[in-house]
Motif scaffolding. Structure first.
Motif, short mmCIF file in Angstrom:
data_model
loop_
_atom_site.label_atom_id
_atom_site.label_comp_id
_atom_site.label_asym_id
_atom_site.label_seq_id
_atom_site.Cartn_x
_atom_site.Cartn_y
_atom_site.Cartn_z
N GLU A 151 10.25 34.79 45.17
CA GLU A 151 11.51 35.54 45.17
C GLU A 151 12.69 34.63 45.53
OE1 GLU A 151 12.89 38.32 44.07
OE2 GLU A 151 10.93 38.47 43.10
N GLU A 152 12.48 33.81 46.56
CA GLU A 152 13.56 32.91 46.99
C GLU A 152 13.89 31.91 45.87
OE1 GLU A 152 12.77 30.82 50.64
OE2 GLU A 152 14.75 29.87 50.63
N ALA A 153 12.86 31.41 45.22
CA ALA A 153 13.09 30.46 44.13
C ALA A 153 13.85 31.14 42.99
CB ALA A 153 11.75 29.92 43.63
N LEU A 154 13.45 32.37 42.66
CA LEU A 154 14.13 33.09 41.57
C LEU A 154 15.60 33.32 41.90
CD1 LEU A 154 11.51 35.71 40.33
CD2 LEU A 154 12.47 33.79 39.05
N THR A 155 15.88 33.65 43.13
CA THR A 155 17.28 33.87 43.54
C THR A 155 18.09 32.60 43.29
OG1 THR A 155 16.50 35.39 45.22
CG2 THR A 155 18.75 34.57 45.48
N LEU A 156 17.51 31.45 43.64
CA LEU A 156 18.22 30.17 43.43
C LEU A 156 18.36 29.87 41.94
CD1 LEU A 156 16.51 28.14 46.27
CD2 LEU A 156 18.91 28.85 46.20
N LEU A 157 17.28 30.07 41.19
CA LEU A 157 17.31 29.76 39.75
C LEU A 157 18.32 30.66 39.04
CD1 LEU A 157 13.50 29.30 38.99
CD2 LEU A 157 15.25 27.52 39.07
N ARG A 158 18.41 31.91 39.49
CA ARG A 158 19.30 32.86 38.81
C ARG A 158 20.77 32.55 39.07
NH1 ARG A 158 15.30 37.88 39.99
NH2 ARG A 158 14.05 37.63 38.09
N SER B 118 21.38 19.87 32.25
CA SER B 118 20.70 19.10 33.30
C SER B 118 19.94 20.04 34.20
CB SER B 118 21.74 18.33 34.13
OG SER B 118 21.11 17.83 35.29
N LEU B 119 18.70 19.68 34.50
CA LEU B 119 17.89 20.47 35.42
C LEU B 119 17.96 19.93 36.84
CD1 LEU B 119 14.83 21.10 33.06
CD2 LEU B 119 16.55 22.77 33.79
N LEU B 120 18.79 18.88 37.03
CA LEU B 120 18.92 18.35 38.40
C LEU B 120 19.43 19.41 39.38
CD1 LEU B 120 20.55 14.79 38.08
CD2 LEU B 120 18.28 15.34 38.99
N PRO B 121 20.53 20.14 39.07
CA PRO B 121 21.05 21.08 40.07
C PRO B 121 20.03 22.14 40.50
CG PRO B 121 22.70 20.67 38.37
CD PRO B 121 21.42 20.03 37.90
N PRO B 122 19.34 22.82 39.55
CA PRO B 122 18.38 23.82 40.05
C PRO B 122 17.23 23.20 40.85
CG PRO B 122 18.27 23.65 37.63
CD PRO B 122 19.48 22.90 38.08
N VAL B 123 16.76 22.02 40.42
CA VAL B 123 15.64 21.40 41.16
C VAL B 123 16.11 21.00 42.56
CG1 VAL B 123 14.08 19.44 41.27
CG2 VAL B 123 14.40 20.62 39.10
N GLN B 124 17.31 20.41 42.63
CA GLN B 124 17.81 20.01 43.95
C GLN B 124 18.01 21.23 44.84
OE1 GLN B 124 17.89 16.96 45.24
NE2 GLN B 124 16.91 16.39 43.31
N ALA B 125 18.43 22.35 44.24
CA ALA B 125 18.61 23.58 45.04
C ALA B 125 17.26 24.06 45.58
CB ALA B 125 19.25 24.67 44.18
N LEU B 126 16.22 24.00 44.74
CA LEU B 126 14.89 24.43 45.19
C LEU B 126 14.39 23.52 46.31
CD1 LEU B 126 13.19 25.14 41.71
CD2 LEU B 126 14.04 26.84 43.33
#
Lengths: 342, 61, 357
Positions: free
Chosen positions: A287-294, A203-211
């Motif tokens: 950078e902030e997005a990458l930190t969340l995605l990682r 599911s891509l919901l968690p990373p999208v919601q985090a962004l």
């Protein structure tokens, strides 16, 4: 869920005929697993009205084998449509489920798939509110086809779509490429290679919601499916009207996917994925997005940049810069990737 | 022409007739059974050049 | 020759190159790697690369493709081949993908050796392996043939289209219009066959030949060695791919080829009749030839390449660039190819299409 009927342990044409067998299939296999919130069976589901915008999507699912390392067609059918909603930044509200069963499909397989649908729906916080089942004659289907549609609510004010893409934006990918495609090829067995690799289905919901929760200004999201990164990036560039440049060495591909692709002469950029997305947003927020995605997938990376509008200097919608610094156009491939000798 | 890929020999299925000697070769972790008929000298850990399921050379380290 | 980076190799090539030179990379895999890495754009303008005939998929005679199409359409046949062969059009423009769509049992195999199991699993069907490839691939077909006779699999047959590289190079270098001054030989063919045949070619045609690999570094190394020889007026065989290609090649693989095949004159698509350019099964393996089991189909009239003005023959000889063809891109594309070099991902036309040269 275990269920079988007195007439055998495989699907018969009668299971789709609207008679006793149909009723039995619905009441004893589908409803106990998927249920309805109010227990009422009716021709249409009633949904509570949502404030603001709605997102609505549909997709059909065909995969062989039906159960593969890292997932099955049921989980794929739920997460596929939920991921499509997630690409609009939407939160799922309701899901529909259409099953097309082939005569002879083992009931045990159907049980496994339905249980998997249920688990995936719970994981995404959504219920199957309406559905349909048909049976086709043996030989007229590949065991089981699924269609799902999903409705979601949009809680943010962004327009996450290609027209929002701007020159200078960063292009990120949420994880390494090609795991689903390679896992499926290996599971089909006819090419004789073995791997412990599992599909990236997620599911891509968690990373999208985090962004979104971090307040990032998402310009475009696109999940990578059959055509892989190549077709997703091409679609974004073409419909946004901007040229995109990818740095080839920055594109994350794991050792096993790379090994399988070399062996068979396939392109990892065109291999299928089911739990990866492209994120386009301002470079200053990359950078902030990458930190969340990682936090979800450590291999997430920035793979490119949006250039200016296509021009004589940028003749291609998407260009790759090779390790030697030379540009070449992105190749979309020819659809079916065939293993080659040369 | 002739897509040939290096991989590591990780197991050998011995056979009295070299024609049927095979091994598993790892390509970044993906395993494929490969004929060792043309590389009788191949040992575990060797890097082999593989083309259409045949090892054609033991690569120099 | 101890350069450690592509940039250093490029600098060395520029340093060595004082005049215009025309090189041919023989192998289609090398053509693709050169364009993919953009090496053609990084070389000094004096170095011209001509793309050789080294794509076995492209040069397989269209008559053989037609035979495969006809066989694949028969209900009793399972036709197995490599994935790249499924898109190759026969003389009427049809390919194996179309036959499969119409119900033909066409199967993609990774290895010829896998065909034995297909035949054993389907004893009631005639299993045909469409065997294409250069000397690199021939040992695998030879091993399949030996295993098939040993195991006694009566329903396994071979449609052999294997071709040999040195005879076609000899024919091309003999042609009066040939512009090639130096050759990058295909490293993986040499890994099997060794250098002996290339020593004879280099001596007879007084052209330097460098056995060359497929990575950016290996390709640049091959170009550097070829340019270096040309500048010095040398014409010998050098090995730029020692990692894989021993000077003598692979004896066991050569022995397999010799046990199972013998050289024959044969038709190369776009290039014509090449003396000694092909391989045919020798006894007792000739009993596996599909021609012994089924009557050959009736021969069709002239090939569409000629009929439609496709210049693939000139492209395969390095006499014309793909982009010089009036049909390039419009209407000829990898999806709707007129000639074989547009079909295979290795073909020079497909490479120019893909990398937009």
């Amino acid at each position: 869920m275990t269920w079988s009927n007195g007439d055998g342990d495989a699907i018969q044409l009668g299971h789709g005929g609207g008679g006793r067998l149909s009723q039995q299939l619905i009441r004893e296999l589908l409803l106990p697993a998927l249920g309805t919130s109010d227990g009422v069976l009716h021709d249409a589901a009633l949904l509570p009205a949502q404030p603001g915008r709605l997102a609505f999507t549909t997709d059909s699912y065909v995969v062989r084998p039906l159960i593969f390392p890292g997932g099955d067609i049921g989980r794929l059918a739920v997460l596929g449509s939920i991921n499509d909603l997630a690409m609009a930044g939407a939160i799922p509200v309701a899901l529909s489920l259409g099953l097309i069963l082939e005569e002879g499909l083992p009931i045990a397989t159907l049980n496994t798939v339905v249980a998997s649908i249920q688990r995936a729906a719970v994981e995404c916080g959504v219920a199957v509110v309406t559905g349909d089942t048909k049976v086709v004659e043996r030989g007229k289907g590949d065991g089981l086809f699924i269609n799902t549609s999903a409705v979601g609510r949009v809680d943010h004010n962004l327009c996450i779509h290609p027209p929002a893409v701007m020159a200078g934006d960063a292009v990120l990918v949420s994880g390494d490429l090609g795991r689903h495609g390679v896992a499926i090829l290996a599971a089909r067995d006819h090419l004789g290679f073995r791997t412990t690799l599992r599909s990236d289905l997620a599911s891509l919901l968690p990373p999208v919601q985090a962004l979104l929760a971090a307040g990032l200004e998402l310009h475009c999201l696109r999940d990578l499916t059959r055509g892989g990164l190549a077709s997703a990036i091409d679609e974004i560039a073409t419909s946004a009207g901007w040229a995109i440049e990818l740095q080839e060495p920055a594109i994350p591909v794991g050792a096993e996917v790379s090994g399988a692709c070399q062996l068979l002469g396939l392109d990892p950029l065109a291999m299928a994925n089911e739990g990866r997305m492209v994120v386009v947003l301002p470079q200053s927020q990359a950078e902030e997005a990458l930190t969340l995605l990682r936090q979800v997938e450590s291999s997430a990376a920035q793979i490119g940049t949006v250039l200016t509008a296509a021009s004589p200097n940028n003749p291609w919608p998407v260009q790759l810069r090779s390790e030697l610094g030379v540009l070449r156009p992105l190749d979309l491939g020819q659809g079916e990737q065939l293993p080659r000798i040369c | 022409m002739c897509l040939a890929v290096p991989g590591e020999l990780v197991s050998i299925n011995e056979h009295h007739d070299p024609l049927w000697r095979t091994g598993d070769v790892s390509f970044g972790g993906v395993l494929r059974q490969v004929s060792l008929a043309c590389v009788p000298e191949a040992q575990l850990g060797d890097q082999l050049l593989v083309h259409v399921g045949m090892a054609l050379a033991v690569l120099e380290p | 020759m101890s350069s450690s980076s592509p940039e250093q190799l490029l600098a060395e090539i520029r340093h060595h190159c004082t005049q215009s030179w025309t090189l041919m990379e023989v192998c289609g895999g090398q053509t693709h790697a050169l364009l993919r890495h953009g090496i053609d754009q990084l070389l000094p303008a004096e170095i011209h690369l001509i793309h050789g005939p080294g794509c076995p998929v492209c040069v397989t005679a269209s008559e053989r493709i037609d035979q495969a199409l006809e066989l694949a359409a028969r209900p009793e046949v399972i036709l197995c081949s490599f994935g790249d062969m499924l898109r190759v059009p026969g003389r009427q423009g049809r390919n194996l993908l179309a036959v499969r769509a119409e119900g033909g049992d066409v199967r993609v195999v990774y290895s010829p050796l896998d065909v034995l199991a297909v035949a054993q699993q389907h004893p009631d069907r005639l299993v045909v392996f469409l065997a294409v490839g250069f000397e690199t691939t021939a040992p695998a077909t030879a091993l399949l043939a030996r295993r098939a006779l040993l195991a006694g699999v009566p329903n396994l047959t071979l449609l052999v289209c294997h071709v040999r590289v040195p005879p076609v190079l000899h024919a091309m270098l003999n042609a009066p219009q040939c512009q090639v001054q130096g050759l990058l030989a295909a490293g993986n063919v040499c890994a099997v066959m060794g250098q002996a045949e290339y020593n004879a070619l280099a001596a007879e045609h007084r052209r330097p030949i460098v056995v060359t690999g497929f990575s950016a570094m290996e390709l640049l190394q091959g170009i550097l060695q070829a340019v270096d020889q040309l500048e010095r007026g040398a014409h010998r065989v050098e090995n730029g791919y020692r990692r894989a290609a021993a000077e003598q090649g692979n004896h066991a693989a050569q022995a397999l080829i010799q046990q199972v095949f013998h050289p024959i004159d044969c038709q190369w698509r776009g290039l014509g009749w090449i003396p000694g350019g092909g391989l045919a099964l020798r006894e007792p393996f000739a009993s596996l030839a599909v021609e012994r089991r089924v009557a050959p189909p009736v021969s069709a009239p002239a090939s569409p390449e000629q009929a439609q003005g496709c210049i693939s023959g000139l492209v395969l000889q390095g006499l014309a660039r793909p982009s010089a063809c009036p049909h390039f891109r419009r209407p000829c594309t990898p999806e709707q190819p007129l000639g074989a070099p547009m079909v295979s991902s290795e073909g020079a036309c497909a490479a120019y299409y893909r990398y937009q040269r």
